[in-house]
Design a protein around this motif. Structure first.
Motif, PDB file in Angstrom:
ATOM      1  N   ALA A  23      28.317  94.397  40.903  1.00  0.00           N
ATOM      2  CA  ALA A  23      27.638  93.112  40.713  1.00  0.00           C
ATOM      3  C   ALA A  23      26.181  93.273  40.317  1.00  0.00           C
ATOM      4  CB  ALA A  23      27.725  92.302  41.999  1.00  0.00           C
ATOM      5  N   GLN A  24      25.757  94.486  39.978  1.00  0.00           N
ATOM      6  CA  GLN A  24      24.343  94.682  39.668  1.00  0.00           C
ATOM      7  C   GLN A  24      23.917  93.908  38.422  1.00  0.00           C
ATOM      8  OE1 GLN A  24      23.049  98.697  39.132  1.00  0.00           O
ATOM      9  NE2 GLN A  24      20.933  98.165  39.519  1.00  0.00           N
ATOM     10  N   ASN A  25      24.762  93.884  37.404  1.00  0.00           N
ATOM     11  CA  ASN A  25      24.420  93.108  36.215  1.00  0.00           C
ATOM     12  C   ASN A  25      24.315  91.626  36.555  1.00  0.00           C
ATOM     13  OD1 ASN A  25      24.318  95.321  34.532  1.00  0.00           O
ATOM     14  ND2 ASN A  25      26.461  95.163  33.954  1.00  0.00           N
ATOM     15  N   GLY A  26      25.186  91.147  37.425  1.00  0.00           N
ATOM     16  CA  GLY A  26      25.131  89.751  37.854  1.00  0.00           C
ATOM     17  C   GLY A  26      23.870  89.457  38.633  1.00  0.00           C
ATOM     18  N   LEU A  27      23.472  90.389  39.493  1.00  0.00           N
ATOM     19  CA  LEU A  27      22.243  90.215  40.263  1.00  0.00           C
ATOM     20  C   LEU A  27      21.031  90.175  39.338  1.00  0.00           C
ATOM     21  CD1 LEU A  27      20.704  90.187  43.017  1.00  0.00           C
ATOM     22  CD2 LEU A  27      20.528  92.651  42.732  1.00  0.00           C
ATOM     23  N   LEU A  28      21.001  91.068  38.367  1.00  0.00           N
ATOM     24  CA  LEU A  28      19.881  91.092  37.432  1.00  0.00           C
ATOM     25  C   LEU A  28      19.812  89.787  36.637  1.00  0.00           C
ATOM     26  CD1 LEU A  28      17.526  92.625  36.197  1.00  0.00           C
ATOM     27  CD2 LEU A  28      19.146  93.667  34.598  1.00  0.00           C
ATOM     28  N   HIS A  29      20.954  89.295  36.208  1.00  0.00           N
ATOM     29  CA  HIS A  29      20.990  88.020  35.472  1.00  0.00           C
ATOM     30  C   HIS A  29      20.493  86.873  36.353  1.00  0.00           C
ATOM     31  CE1 HIS A  29      22.266  84.891  32.735  1.00  0.00           C
ATOM     32  NE2 HIS A  29      22.929  84.335  33.722  1.00  0.00           N
ATOM     33  N   ASN A  30      20.948  86.829  37.605  1.00  0.00           N
ATOM     34  CA  ASN A  30      20.492  85.775  38.521  1.00  0.00           C
ATOM     35  C   ASN A  30      18.994  85.875  38.774  1.00  0.00           C
ATOM     36  OD1 ASN A  30      23.065  84.782  38.732  1.00  0.00           O
ATOM     37  ND2 ASN A  30      23.513  85.780  40.671  1.00  0.00           N
ATOM     38  N   ALA A  31      18.481  87.097  38.920  1.00  0.00           N
ATOM     39  CA  ALA A  31      17.050  87.278  39.157  1.00  0.00           C
ATOM     40  C   ALA A  31      16.246  86.829  37.940  1.00  0.00           C
ATOM     41  CB  ALA A  31      16.757  88.740  39.490  1.00  0.00           C
ATOM     42  N   GLN A  32      16.721  87.157  36.735  1.00  0.00           N
ATOM     43  CA  GLN A  32      16.020  86.722  35.525  1.00  0.00           C
ATOM     44  C   GLN A  32      16.055  85.207  35.382  1.00  0.00           C
ATOM     45  OE1 GLN A  32      18.209  89.075  32.726  1.00  0.00           O
ATOM     46  NE2 GLN A  32      16.668  90.700  32.673  1.00  0.00           N
ATOM     47  N   THR A  33      17.157  84.601  35.765  1.00  0.00           N
ATOM     48  CA  THR A  33      17.261  83.145  35.711  1.00  0.00           C
ATOM     49  C   THR A  33      16.298  82.497  36.709  1.00  0.00           C
ATOM     50  OG1 THR A  33      19.581  83.345  35.085  1.00  0.00           O
ATOM     51  CG2 THR A  33      18.867  81.208  35.906  1.00  0.00           C
ATOM     52  N   TYR A  34      16.195  83.061  37.897  1.00  0.00           N
ATOM     53  CA  TYR A  34      15.279  82.550  38.915  1.00  0.00           C
ATOM     54  C   TYR A  34      13.830  82.699  38.445  1.00  0.00           C
ATOM     55  CZ  TYR A  34      13.212  81.790  43.525  1.00  0.00           C
ATOM     56  OH  TYR A  34      12.474  81.319  44.571  1.00  0.00           O
ATOM     57  N   LEU A  35      13.526  83.834  37.822  1.00  0.00           N
ATOM     58  CA  LEU A  35      12.186  84.052  37.282  1.00  0.00           C
ATOM     59  C   LEU A  35      11.864  83.005  36.216  1.00  0.00           C
ATOM     60  CD1 LEU A  35       9.582  85.657  36.878  1.00  0.00           C
ATOM     61  CD2 LEU A  35      10.864  87.183  35.368  1.00  0.00           C
ATOM     62  N   CYS A  36      12.810  82.735  35.355  1.00  0.00           N
ATOM     63  CA  CYS A  36      12.612  81.718  34.309  1.00  0.00           C
ATOM     64  C   CYS A  36      12.350  80.348  34.942  1.00  0.00           C
ATOM     65  CB  CYS A  36      13.832  81.675  33.397  1.00  0.00           C
ATOM     66  SG  CYS A  36      13.697  80.494  32.053  1.00  0.00           S
ATOM     67  N   LEU A  37      13.078  80.024  35.995  1.00  0.00           N
ATOM     68  CA  LEU A  37      12.882  78.748  36.696  1.00  0.00           C
ATOM     69  C   LEU A  37      11.480  78.679  37.289  1.00  0.00           C
ATOM     70  CD1 LEU A  37      14.019  76.105  38.045  1.00  0.00           C
ATOM     71  CD2 LEU A  37      14.527  77.567  39.986  1.00  0.00           C
ATOM     72  N   LEU A  38      11.036  79.747  37.949  1.00  0.00           N
ATOM     73  CA  LEU A  38       9.707  79.743  38.563  1.00  0.00           C
ATOM     74  C   LEU A  38       8.606  79.597  37.518  1.00  0.00           C
ATOM     75  CD1 LEU A  38      10.096  82.534  41.262  1.00  0.00           C
ATOM     76  CD2 LEU A  38       9.860  80.085  41.659  1.00  0.00           C
ATOM     77  N   ARG A  39       8.715  80.353  36.416  1.00  0.00           N
ATOM     78  CA  ARG A  39       7.702  80.269  35.360  1.00  0.00           C
ATOM     79  C   ARG A  39       7.680  78.885  34.724  1.00  0.00           C
ATOM     80  NH1 ARG A  39       8.533  85.879  32.218  1.00  0.00           N
ATOM     81  NH2 ARG A  39       7.193  87.133  33.542  1.00  0.00           N
ATOM     82  N   SER A  40       8.847  78.366  34.424  1.00  0.00           N
ATOM     83  CA  SER A  40       8.934  77.060  33.761  1.00  0.00           C
ATOM     84  C   SER A  40       8.380  75.960  34.646  1.00  0.00           C
ATOM     85  CB  SER A  40      10.380  76.750  33.390  1.00  0.00           C
ATOM     86  OG  SER A  40      10.882  77.721  32.505  1.00  0.00           O
ATOM     87  N   THR A  41       8.654  76.042  35.934  1.00  0.00           N
ATOM     88  CA  THR A  41       8.131  75.045  36.867  1.00  0.00           C
ATOM     89  C   THR A  41       6.614  75.094  36.922  1.00  0.00           C
ATOM     90  OG1 THR A  41      10.149  75.256  38.180  1.00  0.00           O
ATOM     91  CG2 THR A  41       8.253  74.236  39.251  1.00  0.00           C
ATOM     92  N   ARG A  42       6.060  76.304  36.985  1.00  0.00           N
ATOM     93  CA  ARG A  42       4.602  76.455  37.027  1.00  0.00           C
ATOM     94  C   ARG A  42       3.972  75.939  35.739  1.00  0.00           C
ATOM     95  NH1 ARG A  42       1.534  80.524  35.006  1.00  0.00           N
ATOM     96  NH2 ARG A  42       3.343  81.870  34.793  1.00  0.00           N
ATOM     97  N   GLU A  43       4.531  76.305  34.597  1.00  0.00           N
ATOM     98  CA  GLU A  43       3.970  75.865  33.318  1.00  0.00           C
ATOM     99  C   GLU A  43       4.108  74.356  33.130  1.00  0.00           C
ATOM    100  OE1 GLU A  43       5.969  78.306  30.461  1.00  0.00           O
ATOM    101  OE2 GLU A  43       4.844  80.098  31.040  1.00  0.00           O
ATOM    102  N   CYS A  44       5.210  73.791  33.583  1.00  0.00           N
ATOM    103  CA  CYS A  44       5.404  72.341  33.483  1.00  0.00           C
ATOM    104  C   CYS A  44       4.370  71.605  34.327  1.00  0.00           C
ATOM    105  CB  CYS A  44       6.815  71.980  33.934  1.00  0.00           C
ATOM    106  SG  CYS A  44       7.158  70.217  33.896  1.00  0.00           S
ATOM    107  N   GLU A  45       4.123  72.103  35.518  1.00  0.00           N
ATOM    108  CA  GLU A  45       3.131  71.475  36.389  1.00  0.00           C
ATOM    109  C   GLU A  45       1.736  71.578  35.784  1.00  0.00           C
ATOM    110  OE1 GLU A  45       1.796  69.125  39.213  1.00  0.00           O
ATOM    111  OE2 GLU A  45       3.905  69.626  38.914  1.00  0.00           O
ATOM    112  N   ALA A  46       1.425  72.717  35.166  1.00  0.00           N
ATOM    113  CA  ALA A  46       0.118  72.875  34.522  1.00  0.00           C
ATOM    114  C   ALA A  46      -0.032  71.887  33.364  1.00  0.00           C
ATOM    115  CB  ALA A  46      -0.047  74.305  34.025  1.00  0.00           C
ATOM    116  N   LEU A  47       1.007  71.734  32.566  1.00  0.00           N
ATOM    117  CA  LEU A  47       0.951  70.763  31.468  1.00  0.00           C
ATOM    118  C   LEU A  47       0.849  69.333  31.982  1.00  0.00           C
ATOM    119  CD1 LEU A  47       3.584  72.268  29.032  1.00  0.00           C
ATOM    120  CD2 LEU A  47       1.116  72.137  28.681  1.00  0.00           C
TER     121      LEU A  47
END
Length: 110
Positions: free
Chosen positions: A57-81
């Motif tokens: 499941a390592q590939n699945g974990l990496l995909h989930n972690a990248q998705t979570y990272l994208c969510l965190l970044r997008s939320t921060r950038e949306c709030e800044a805008l």
């Protein structure tokens, strides 16, 4: 297919980026005290590859972690805008003055 060392490097980079985003989200506290970080570390430790064990499941974990990272970044950038552009709307006259124009005078109606 990616090599195990490449996956490990990618996973560590994603973990570092997530930790950085958690620091941005909660600057007053250490990421180690956050439940999200503790859960993430638990998942990383459970799914790490060792010589005795191969994690499917390592590939699945990496995909989930990248998705979570994208969510965190997008939320921060949306709030800044949102904070940058959440001012009240300007009138037509104020907008015209902002760019150095004057609106024509409207003649009084009879």
């Amino acid at each position: 297919m990616s090599s195990p060392s490449m996956l490990k490097t990618d996973a560590l980079n994603v973990l570092r980026c997530i930790t950085r985003e958690l620091r941005y989200a909660k600057p007053q506290s250490s990421p180690r005290n956050l439940l999200a970080f503790q859960y993430l570390m638990k998942q990383y430790r459970q799914n790490q590859v060792t010589q005795e064990q191969v994690c499917r499941a390592q590939n699945g974990l990496l995909h989930n972690a990248q998705t979570y990272l994208c969510l965190l970044r997008s939320t921060r950038e949306c709030e800044a805008l949102r904070t940058e552009y959440s001012h009240s709307e300007r009138t037509v006259q104020e907008s015209a003055r902002l760019v150095g124009l004057e609106l024509p005078k409207v003649p009084p109606t009879e």
